[in-house]
Design a protein around this motif. Structure first.
Motif, mmCIF file in Angstrom:
data_model
loop_
_atom_site.group_PDB
_atom_site.id
_atom_site.type_symbol
_atom_site.label_atom_id
_atom_site.label_comp_id
_atom_site.label_asym_id
_atom_site.label_seq_id
_atom_site.Cartn_x
_atom_site.Cartn_y
_atom_site.Cartn_z
ATOM 1 N N ILE B 561 0.861 -1.144 -0.019
ATOM 2 C CA ILE B 561 0.002 0.007 -0.001
ATOM 3 C C ILE B 561 0.881 1.130 -0.269
ATOM 4 N N GLN B 562 0.576 2.329 -0.768
ATOM 5 C CA GLN B 562 1.062 3.420 -0.635
ATOM 6 C C GLN B 562 0.414 4.651 -0.116
ATOM 7 N N LYS B 563 0.809 5.843 -0.094
ATOM 8 C CA LYS B 563 0.476 6.693 0.954
ATOM 9 C C LYS B 563 -0.831 7.229 0.283
ATOM 10 N N GLY B 565 -3.315 5.476 -1.083
ATOM 11 C CA GLY B 565 -3.976 3.955 -1.188
ATOM 12 C C GLY B 565 -4.000 3.104 -2.404
ATOM 13 N N TYR B 567 -1.336 0.877 -4.977
ATOM 14 C CA TYR B 567 -0.391 -0.128 -4.389
ATOM 15 C C TYR B 567 0.928 -0.244 -5.343
ATOM 16 N N LYS B 613 -6.274 -0.576 -6.938
ATOM 17 C CA LYS B 613 -6.663 -1.838 -6.047
ATOM 18 C C LYS B 613 -7.171 -2.677 -6.967
ATOM 19 N N ASP B 614 -8.610 -2.224 -7.488
ATOM 20 C CA ASP B 614 -9.246 -3.040 -8.408
ATOM 21 C C ASP B 614 -8.538 -3.594 -9.558
#
Lengths: 112, 818
Positions: B561-563, B565, B567, B613-614
């Protein structure tokens, strides 16, 4: 409760309680940003804006423990019922609580 | 004066109770007629479970025998069905053309068991658990030697049915849709203990199971097929999935009916001459299936029928399970909720779990397992709304302990305890024994008291009390103890003890660990859950099922996870080698998914940053197609094996460092370790792969391979120390896997290898690795564990695993106008 709407009249069915894993969360996208729906180990469900009051981390991705979630970015613990940080970070802001109802095992979110 | 006519429809527990309550108040007011559907006198339906289990006979559960009806002048029509009620004419019509007029009518039609509309539900041998006929059918099935039973429904009734069948000698299996038995009454911890207790009593449990079809042969049930394809063979199948209020008669009579027959606080239906009590009733939107509220309803209805004023205001419920030797109690908000706090007590020795839920300083609910003696007391406190702030400290120990100490301050309370008051229940140690040992033998620490008296030596739950006794006896001479650092605030146990006991006691699930080690919280915290998940995974490879909800997000979704939200995705590049086709696939993925950043990492691979993410499963699918798997760049596990080009290209290279790096990575990838694990192999002492600041580093020399461990180059900078030197590649692989396994088995969660080394000492590790037998055993355990680990998590998720993780719950609000 720090609800976004005072008298929500429109409730939207967003799925079954059991679609949310125990000790987990799911996201519901809205034009105003994601809403996170949490289910605790005891099967209670809560909805918060999917944004940590600290640096905006997606709370839905955190570890749910008791009635709190640990933000995945910096491990702030947020109370699922109040949206307020607990423990060391108590008193530093608040995540909006989204009105959520359960009816016949369905999750109903207030239209915000 | 002629008597008023009272007719009762329903000869069950509610109907008869209402009548007997009425007779107590006003025995001569009414001419009473009772209609019952079952051709029997009134019996205690709740006690059918003990009848099934062979612990009681039918005669023992009869509430009112024939004499009762006769002596009270009650006309009983047993086995005669009531067909209609004419509410206007106040006439009731029954089977065979019988008509009976009434002045007052009580509906106590009860409820029907829900029958699931599964294919095969009408087969012979498919029963519910409601009346004596059902029990007799079950008993007949159990008479066949080796017979098997399946019970659908892991609620109170289903569990009692399964237990009864098991007592009758059947192999019984409970199939439950939810992941916790009796989830309406028990939290996950108590549910786990119940599953265990049932298993000890011959009842297996299948949780999270959806029934698909009931299988049969020649019209007789032979098994149950689950959605996941499993087939559970059985000779009898019991459906215990709930009840539905029986409202047909009321509805046909024109009474107001929702889920049940609607009544007001006086238990009258929408027709003031007609009352309703029991399970057919809906009061203030609530239907009840337990006996206590039904008794309360009957009392109110009887008072009203006797001409008095009474109001039923709904019931607060409590539940007890009737399974011999399994003490279970639940009431109120047992699972906590808004503004609640928990007091948890576990006693692993006795298999006890208690959770008292407080809200605004009052008891709001409780769940007790293994020792439910105080259930009634908590229930009373809850119903009275009693303030319990002053007894909070001892509340969880129950009434006897609390009432004894009420109102005293803690130290005075300890001083006031009688010498023969039991302090340690596990070992039967009284206060006098402890104080005497303290004074006679000059004990001044908890450990010494433990060693000399055994007080608090087992479950430890009396530790605070023993400490207080020490303090009270010694005054300032008491020394506070410093033991190993606890895993987290949920426990007093340290990592080593937890790990040791998981293995020694065969603890194979998180609830099992939390119970055995007496966790102070119901389901742990973000510190202990990932640790326990790792410890279990390491102790029981292939057996323990990884718990995604106890993993930090990166390990749950196999990306970082990155800052913002999004990835980052890092495909594995074995030994830091790649190819044109892999690079082409990466380039295509970057363009296709509009990935904003591509970065070369310090571990000799490529990081794709800013993936939504999706999109993750689709990105992985494309990378998989090009032969790439997860690089585990997010894992507390094997990350990279960095190499230099070695003897392949380098004019100084002494060995094939790249080849060894690839071999190591291909053997070790996918393994979970206490913290991240980075390796490197340098082809000569010039050390271009920077192997001497890795967790495990190999320096190739002319005569073989030096294996170094314990380097760090992050928060701390530390060079490695030489562990051993071996002659061949094969031996290098053995030694490295053996060290890794030793670290996996001994390291504390999040403890890097260099910290573990500092804790246990390089010499200890050396001794283990240089002993060929022990090295071999470690290597074997690692190799065994790897059989379950070398699986690409990306490919699994491309194939559909955890798909909910990568999809929103609903898109219905996406376009709702703000």
């Amino acid at each position: 409760m720090n609800a976004l709407v005072k008298d929500p009249t429109v409730w939207i069915d967003v799925g079954a309680v059991t679609d949310v894993p125990r000790r987990g969360a799911r996201r519901v996208p809205t034009p105003a940003g994601d809403i996170a729906i949490f289910r605790t180990g005891d099967g209670q469900v809560y909805a918060l804006k999917d944004k940590c009051p600290h640096k905006g981390g997606p709370l839905s991705q955190g570890i749910v423990h008791g009635r709190s979630v640990a933000c995945p970015l910096h491990n702030w613990s947020i109370d699922l019922a109040t949206g307020e940080p607990v423990g060391a970070d108590a008193g530093k802001g608040c995540t909006p609580v989204i009105p959520l109802r359960v009816e016949d095992g369905r999750l109903l979110l207030a239209q915000v | 004066m002629t008597k008023e006519r009272l007719v009762v429809v329903g000869n069950g527990m509610a109907g008869c109770r209402a009548v007997s309550d009425l007779l107590k108040r006003d025995p001569d007011r009414y001419d009473i007629t009772i209609f019952g559907a079952e051709p029997r006198v009134n019996y205690d339906r709740i006690m059918l479970s003990p009848v099934l289990a062979g612990e009681k006979t039918f005669d023992q559960i009869v509430i009112n025998d024939e004499a009762w009806y006769r002596d009270n002048g009650i006309t009983l029509h047993a086995g005669r069905k009531v067909e209609a009620i004419d509410a206007e004419a106040k006439i009731l019509r029954a089977e065979g053309g019988l008509e009976v007029g009434y002045d007052k009518l009580i509906l106590a039609t009860g409820s029907d068991p829900v029958r699931l509309p599964l294919p095969g539900a009408d087969l012979k041998g498919v029963v519910t658990f409601r009346d004596l006929d059902d029990v007799e059918a079950m008993m007949a099935a159990a008479a066949k030697p080796g017979a098997r039973a399946v019970v659908i429904g892991g609620g109170l009734l289903g569990i009692e049915a399964a237990y009864g069948l098991a007592r009758r000698g059947m192999a019984a299996t409970v199939v439950h849709l939810m992941d916790v038995l009796m989830e309406r009454q028990l939290d996950a911890s108590a549910g786990f203990l119940l599953t265990q207790a049932m298993s000890e009593r011959g009842v297996e449990t299948v949780l999270g199971a959806q029934s698909e079809e009931i299988l049969g042969e020649n019209g007789q049930v032979t098994g149950l097929k689950l959605k996941d394809g499993r087939i559970l063979p059985c000779d009898i199948l019991v459906m215990a999935v709930g009840i539905r209020p029986n409202t047909a008669l009321a509805k046909a009579a024109g009474l107001e009916v929702n889920r049940g027959v609607v009544v007001g606080d006086d238990l009258r239906t929408s027709d003031p001459s007609i009352y309703a009590v029991g399970e057919c009733v809906e009061h203030r939107g609530q239907c009840y299936g337990l006996v206590a509220p039904i008794w309360e309803m009957c009392r109110t209805a009887a008072a009203s029928l006797a001409g008095g004023e009474a109001a039923y205001e709904g019931s607060v419920l409590s539940t007890r399970l009737k399974v011999s030797g399994v003490d279970v109690f639940s009431a109120g908000k047992f699972a906590g909720g808004d503004g609640c706090e928990d007091i948890v007590f576990r006693d692993a020795g006795r298999g006890v779990y208690k959770r008292i839920v407080l809200e605004d300083g009052k008891v709001a609910g409780a769940v007790l397992f293994g020792d439910a003696a105080d259930g009634g007391w908590y229930f009373d406190l809850m119903r009275q709304g009693a303030e319990v702030g002053d007894i909070r400290e001892t509340l969880v120990f129950g009434q006897a302990m609390t009432e004894g100490l009420r109102g005293l301050d803690p130290s005075a309370a300890v001083a006031a305890m009688a010498d023969d008051a039991e302090v340690c229940g596990c070992n039967g140690v009284c206060k006098g024994t402890i104080t005497q040992a303290i004074t006679d033998q000059g004990l001044n620490t908890l450990d010494l008291v433990k060693a000399h008296t055994k007080a608090s030596a087992s479950c430890g739950s009396c530790t605070p009390l023993v400490e207080k006794i020490l303090k009270a006896t010694l005054g300032d001479a008491f020394q506070v103890q410093t033991g190993p650092k606890p895993v987290c605030g949920c426990t007093s146990k340290g990592h080593d003890e937890v790990r040791k006991r998981i293995v020694a006691e065969g603890l194979k699930s998180m609830p099992a660990v939390m119970q055995a080690l007496e966790w102070a919280t119901p389901d742990g915290c973000p510190s202990c859950r990932p640790a326990l998940n790792y410890y279990l995974l390491c102790a029981w490879p292939g057996e323990y099922r990884d718990d995604g909800q106890s993993r930090y997000i990166n390990e749950r979704v196999h990306a970082n996870i990155q800052k913002d939200g999004t990835y980052s995705v890092v495909p594995r590049m074995w030994g830091g080698m790649t190819s044109a086709s892999e690079l082409r696939a990466i380039a295509d993925v970057v363009e296709k998914f509009d990935i904003p950043s591509v970065k070369v990492t310090g571990g000799q691979r490529i990081d794709l940053l800013g993936v939504k993410k999706d999109d993750l499963p689709a990105v992985w699918a494309d990378l998989n197609r090009a032969g790439m798997v997860s690089g585990h760049a997010y894992a507390k596990g094997l990350r990279t094996v960095k190499t230099c080009v070695g003897s392949d290209w380098c004019r100084f290279g002494t060995q094939d460092s790249t080849g060894l790096g690839i071999k190591l990575e291909k053997f070790m990838w996918g393994s979970w370790t206490p913290a991240k694990l980075k390796l490197a192999v340098s082809g000569c002492p010039r050390n271009c792969a920077e192997a001497t600041c890795k967790d495990i580093g190999v320096i190739c020399v002319d005569s073989g391979y030096e294996i170094h461990i314990g380097g760090a180059a992050g928060l701390h900078i530390q060079g490695t120390q030489l562990l051993t030197k071996v002659a061949s590649e094969q031996e290098a692989l053995w030694a490295i896997c053996a060290i890794t396994q030793m670290y996996r088995e001994q390291g504390w969660y999040l403890e890097r290898l260099y910290k573990w080394m500092a804790r246990v000492g390089l010499e200890t590790i050396k001794a283990e690795i240089e002993d060929p037998e022990r090295r071999r055993a470690l290597y074997d355990r690692f190799a065994f564990s790897q059989r379950f680990s070398r699986i690409d998590p990306w490919a699994e998720r491309v194939a559909g695993r955890d798909s909910a993780e990568f999809n929103p719950l609903s898109r219905r609000m996406e376009f709702v106008p703000a």
